[in-house]
Design an enzyme around this catalytic site. Structure first.
Site, short mmCIF file in Angstrom:
data_model
loop_
_atom_site.label_atom_id
_atom_site.label_comp_id
_atom_site.label_asym_id
_atom_site.label_seq_id
_atom_site.Cartn_x
_atom_site.Cartn_y
_atom_site.Cartn_z
N ASP A 172 0.84 -1.20 0.00
CA ASP A 172 0.00 0.00 0.00
C ASP A 172 0.88 1.25 0.00
O ASP A 172 0.64 2.21 -0.74
CB ASP A 172 -0.90 -0.03 1.24
CG ASP A 172 -2.08 0.93 1.14
OD1 ASP A 172 -2.43 1.36 0.03
OD2 ASP A 172 -2.66 1.23 2.19
N HIS A 255 -4.77 3.38 -6.93
CA HIS A 255 -5.95 3.11 -6.11
C HIS A 255 -7.23 3.07 -6.94
O HIS A 255 -8.18 2.37 -6.58
CB HIS A 255 -6.05 4.12 -4.97
CG HIS A 255 -5.29 3.71 -3.75
ND1 HIS A 255 -3.92 3.85 -3.64
CD2 HIS A 255 -5.70 3.12 -2.59
CE1 HIS A 255 -3.53 3.39 -2.47
NE2 HIS A 255 -4.58 2.93 -1.82
N HIS A 258 -7.22 -0.43 -8.19
CA HIS A 258 -7.54 -1.30 -7.05
C HIS A 258 -9.04 -1.34 -6.82
O HIS A 258 -9.64 -2.41 -6.63
CB HIS A 258 -6.85 -0.81 -5.78
CG HIS A 258 -7.48 -1.36 -4.53
ND1 HIS A 258 -8.56 -0.75 -3.91
CD2 HIS A 258 -7.21 -2.48 -3.80
CE1 HIS A 258 -8.93 -1.48 -2.86
NE2 HIS A 258 -8.11 -2.52 -2.78
N HIS A 272 -5.85 -5.60 0.70
CA HIS A 272 -5.84 -4.29 0.04
C HIS A 272 -4.44 -3.94 -0.48
O HIS A 272 -4.25 -3.61 -1.66
CB HIS A 272 -6.32 -3.22 1.02
CG HIS A 272 -6.15 -1.81 0.54
ND1 HIS A 272 -7.07 -1.18 -0.24
CD2 HIS A 272 -5.14 -0.92 0.73
CE1 HIS A 272 -6.66 0.05 -0.51
NE2 HIS A 272 -5.48 0.23 0.06
#
Length: 364
Positions: A172, A255, A258, A272
């Site tokens: 992340d 993101h 994602h 995540h």
């Protein structure tokens, strides 16, 4: 356009902090606390948590976190708070537990203290909660009125968590600088309501540098059950540097993609940060980054055990039309894809996903 940087009022990191939560709540002026706690953490540390509040004579109500960080659950907890008695919300656990605590704080109008027990995401420091549906699909970002009042990271607890979680936090955090750089180039408005600052970009860069310098050693030390300087550095990078960097630096393609991938049920068991690690590679390819930068990111992910292929995301046999469906979602209205310094189409996203997969397959 104003330049704006957000941060929690106080960030505390050390070993044994789980016993001092009552002290910190007392410093906030609390007369009663409502704690939302991850079930596993509650089973291991419930006694220590309760003792820390009792020693400061602060009444504590413990609620076990269950299910998803959904608006439905948040509303239920806010309703429970209606009976009174608590004037501080405490969230103790992983990302979804903490996001739930932040959302409850937002709707209840109460201060919040967050205690991350894993360093798997950069969520704890932000004025943002990510809401999901009850079935686990990405719902929406919930902007909050303010950042957490206090974030307390107990490194001794975090170091005992599965190493996979620390690695996911590194995945992340890996996206932080690249997304902040894209937003800086485009002049994008971040979730703070202004453009990025020099401080936010510098923190994002320091986050990347720390990952590259200490990441491998931290994973080894954590696997050996040792709290070392490398572990402490990576905890700070994953939680604080990445947290400030993503919020005040901005999100972009990594993101956005994602979020699109969360629509594919095959990869919902993937963490995540693991998905973001792969989509960071996709962003670098999408923006035509330097070859050394792309290969360096691939090598970092491979060394940390992070996904570099679709197969490692559980998407080995997924049809291209479903990947295109995720790519289309990543480019939908309101997506952080709009923060890229050039227009991006779903077809370009799909092509970058396939190219990232091809490159990863060559070295995996």
């Amino acid at each position: 356009m104003s330049q704006i940087i957000y941060s929690p009022s106080k960030y505390i990191q050390g070993s044994g902090e789980i016993m001092r939560l009552g002290v910190y709540c007392l410093q906030m002026g609390a007369r009663g606390a409502y704690a939302i706690v991850d079930p596993y953490i509650l089973s291991l540390y419930g006694q220590e948590i309760s003792k820390g509040f009792a020693s400061e004579q602060i009444p504590l109500l413990l609620r076990e976190f269950k299910g998803e960080c959904s608006l439905t659950q948040v509303d239920q907890i806010v309703e429970e708070l209606g009976s009174g008695g608590a004037d501080v919300i405490v969230g103790i656990g992983g990302g979804k537990t903490l996001d739930t605590a932040k959302a409850v704080s937002h709707f209840a109008g109460l201060p919040v203290m967050l205690v991350p027990t894993v360093a798997s995401t950069d969520a704890p420091c932000s004025a943002l909660s990510v809401l999901y549906s009850e079935s686990g699909e990405f719902d929406r970002y919930l902007p909050l009125r303010r950042n957490p009042d206090i974030v307390v990271a107990d490194v001794a607890i975090i170091a005992k968590a599965p190493v996979r979680l620390l690695a996911a936090g590194m995945g992340d955090a890996l996206s932080t600088y690249y997304e902040a750089r894209a937003c800086s180039r485009s002049g994008a408005v971040t979730s703070t309501g202004g453009t990025s600052t020099l401080a936010a970009l510098a923190l994002a860069r320091t986050c990347l540098d720390t990952l590259l310098a200490d990441g491998a050693q931290a994973l080894q030390d954590a696997a050996d059950g040792r709290v070392t300087a490398a572990v402490e550095h990576i905890v700070e990078a994953n939680i604080y540097l990445s947290g400030i960097g993503f919020e005040s630096g901005g999100l972009a393609a990594a993101h956005a993609i994602h979020n699109g991938l969360t629509l594919l049920k095959e990869c919902r068991t993937v963490l995540h940060g693991e998905k973001v690690a792969f989509t960071t590679l996709v962003q670098l390819i999408l923006e035509g980054a330097a070859e050394a930068e792309i290969s360096g990111a691939v090598d970092f992910c491979r060394g940390a055990g992070l996904p570099i292929t679709l197969a490692q995301l559980g998407l080995a046999d997924v049809a291209q039309d479903r990947l295109l469906y995720a790519a289309e979602a990543s480019c939908s209205e309101g997506s952080p894809m709009a923060n890229m310094p050039f227009a991006v189409t779903p077809q370009q996203v799909l092509a970058a996903i396939l190219e990232a997969n091809r490159r990863g397959a060559q070295v995996s």
